[in-house]
Design an enzyme around this catalytic site. Structure first.
Site, PDB file in Angstrom:
ATOM      1  N   ASP A  98       0.768  -1.177   0.099  1.00 41.66           N
ATOM      2  CA  ASP A  98      -0.058  -0.222   0.119  1.00 41.66           C
ATOM      3  C   ASP A  98       0.959   1.134  -0.056  1.00 41.66           C
ATOM      4  O   ASP A  98       1.080   1.948   0.975  1.00 41.66           O
ATOM      5  CB  ASP A  98      -0.956   0.042   1.174  1.00 41.66           C
ATOM      6  CG  ASP A  98      -1.735   1.318   1.395  1.00 41.66           C
ATOM      7  OD1 ASP A  98      -2.010   2.063   0.413  1.00 41.66           O
ATOM      8  OD2 ASP A  98      -2.304   1.247   2.359  1.00 41.66           O
ATOM      9  N   ASN A 139      17.047  -7.010  -7.584  1.00 38.59           N
ATOM     10  CA  ASN A 139      15.719  -6.894  -6.781  1.00 38.59           C
ATOM     11  C   ASN A 139      14.425  -6.661  -7.724  1.00 38.59           C
ATOM     12  O   ASN A 139      13.627  -5.459  -7.449  1.00 38.59           O
ATOM     13  CB  ASN A 139      15.727  -5.692  -5.844  1.00 38.59           C
ATOM     14  CG  ASN A 139      15.869  -6.301  -4.581  1.00 38.59           C
ATOM     15  OD1 ASN A 139      15.602  -7.580  -4.146  1.00 38.59           O
ATOM     16  ND2 ASN A 139      16.243  -5.564  -3.357  1.00 38.59           N
ATOM     17  N   GLY A 177      14.606  -8.865   3.986  1.00 40.57           N
ATOM     18  CA  GLY A 177      15.874  -8.069   4.159  1.00 40.57           C
ATOM     19  C   GLY A 177      16.944  -9.012   4.117  1.00 40.57           C
ATOM     20  O   GLY A 177      18.282  -8.598   4.187  1.00 40.57           O
ATOM     21  N   ASP A 183      19.263  -7.816   1.227  1.00 40.70           N
ATOM     22  CA  ASP A 183      19.630  -6.580   1.774  1.00 40.70           C
ATOM     23  C   ASP A 183      20.872  -6.805   2.597  1.00 40.70           C
ATOM     24  O   ASP A 183      22.030  -6.056   2.605  1.00 40.70           O
ATOM     25  CB  ASP A 183      18.707  -5.706   2.123  1.00 40.70           C
ATOM     26  CG  ASP A 183      17.610  -5.238   1.355  1.00 40.70           C
ATOM     27  OD1 ASP A 183      17.759  -5.336   0.221  1.00 40.70           O
ATOM     28  OD2 ASP A 183      16.533  -5.512   2.185  1.00 40.70           O
TER      29      ASP A 183
END
Length: 341
Positions: A106, A168, A279, A282
């Site tokens: 969202d 990504n 994550g 990352d």
């Protein structure tokens, strides 16, 4: 402080049901913050680097809470522009066993989504910087943000700053065709490319031979081909590919490969029981950047990055809450999980 790293992207409010509750069961949602490049900045700050995160956030309290979530771990937030009306939100339902995790975004109309090129003075931002990191999620937001990413890459290059990018690919944000076109232009500026087996295929049509990520099979020769094709196309100095073998939502094998233009380096493989996998990529990127800036050799670099990421899968939330010493210990071979007294 050590070397300075700048990251740029969107930090979002993450709302997640408790434990393994499904969205439709949930009566409460835990609130934390995270986002690709913000997660990398936190990792690097934890390792003692001067890490800065750049974005645009509203002036209101929810925007401030996002800023504070970074500040508490020592990330430099001075380059964050304030304005706009909303913080992007994502909902996370944790998967278990054979039921996969699920994300609902969202984020339309968030402050960074509506950011303008003139919001960011990249020449000033890159003063004294050694490294710039972004992901394919940021330019996927819209053409305007993609243009801001391009400005950042040009300014980083002009300032002699190394650039890393995690491809990504997110199919909920843009098409493969659009991703290929936009990332194709941005990758001309990138020195270190981070990808997984699906990203290279989805964004650039470069596939690993004889590999089925859903069957949990990894073919080393196929990944060598992918890394070489990526490096040959864009002139990357290094290509790192993470290799996730998904046995179930809770249990994955995790390893990676680094290609330096000449040799291929494969890490050891970890069997992970997952607490939170968001994550994970990352934290790998953060580890790769940290080891590279610390002058580690190629094998040591890929071992450090994979160990850092392996540990992240045991940590709740988007941020990788681990120290340099903890990563070094695991990379050095102590993966027993025994109590440290």
């Amino acid at each position: 402080m050590g070397k300075r790293v700048v990251t740029f992207g969107e930090i979002m409010l993450r709302l997640a049901p408790e434990g393994y509750y499904r969205f439709v069961q949930a009566e409460t949602f835990g609130a934390t913050y995270g986002g690709g490049e913000a997660n990398v900045a936190v990792s690097l700050a934890n390792y003692g680097f001067d890490a800065a995160f750049v974005t645009k956030l509203p002036k209101h309290e929810i925007g401030q809470a996002a800023v504070n979530s970074l500040r508490r771990y020592g990330v430099d937030t001075s380059g964050i522009v304030r304005g706009g009306d909303r913080v992007g939100i994502y909902f996370l339902e944790k998967g278990a066993s054979q039921r996969p995790s699920k994300v609902i975004y969202d984020r339309a109309g968030s402050s960074i989504y509506k950011a303008q090129k003139e919001d960011f003075d990249w020449k000033t931002i890159f003063e004294n910087a050694d490294w710039f990191h972004f992901t394919g999620i940021t330019p996927a937001l819209n053409d305007n943000v993609a243009g801001i990413c391009l400005d950042a890459c040009k300014a980083a290059k002009a300032a002699g700053v190394k650039i890393s990018c995690d491809l990504n690919y997110r199919n909920k944000l843009w098409s493969k065709e659009k991703a290929g076109k936009v990332m194709g232009e941005l990758c001309n500026y990138v020195d270190v490319c981070i990808a997984n087996e699906e990203d290279a295929s989805d964004v650039f049509g470069i596939k690993a031979a004889d590999t089925d990520v859903y069957a949990g099979e990894v073919n080393q020769k196929g990944y060598k081909e992918v890394a070489k094709k990526l490096a040959d196309r864009f002139g990357f100095e290094k290509v790192a590919i993470t290799l996730r073998e998904s046995l179930s939502a809770n249990d994955n094998n995790w390893s990676a490969m680094l290609y330096d233009g000449k040799e291929y380096y494969f890490s050891k493989k970890y069997k992970m029981h997952i607490v939170d996998r968001v994550g994970g990529g990352d934290s790998f990127g953060g580890g790769l950047i940290a080891a590279t800036l610390n002058g580690c050799g190629a094998q040591e670099t890929i071992e450090f990055a994979v160990a850092a990421s392996c540990l992240k899968h045991s940590v709740e939330g988007d941020f990788n809450m681990v120290s340099l010493d903890e990563v070094k210990k695991l990379a050095g071979g102590d993966g027993s999980g025994r109590v440290q007294r």
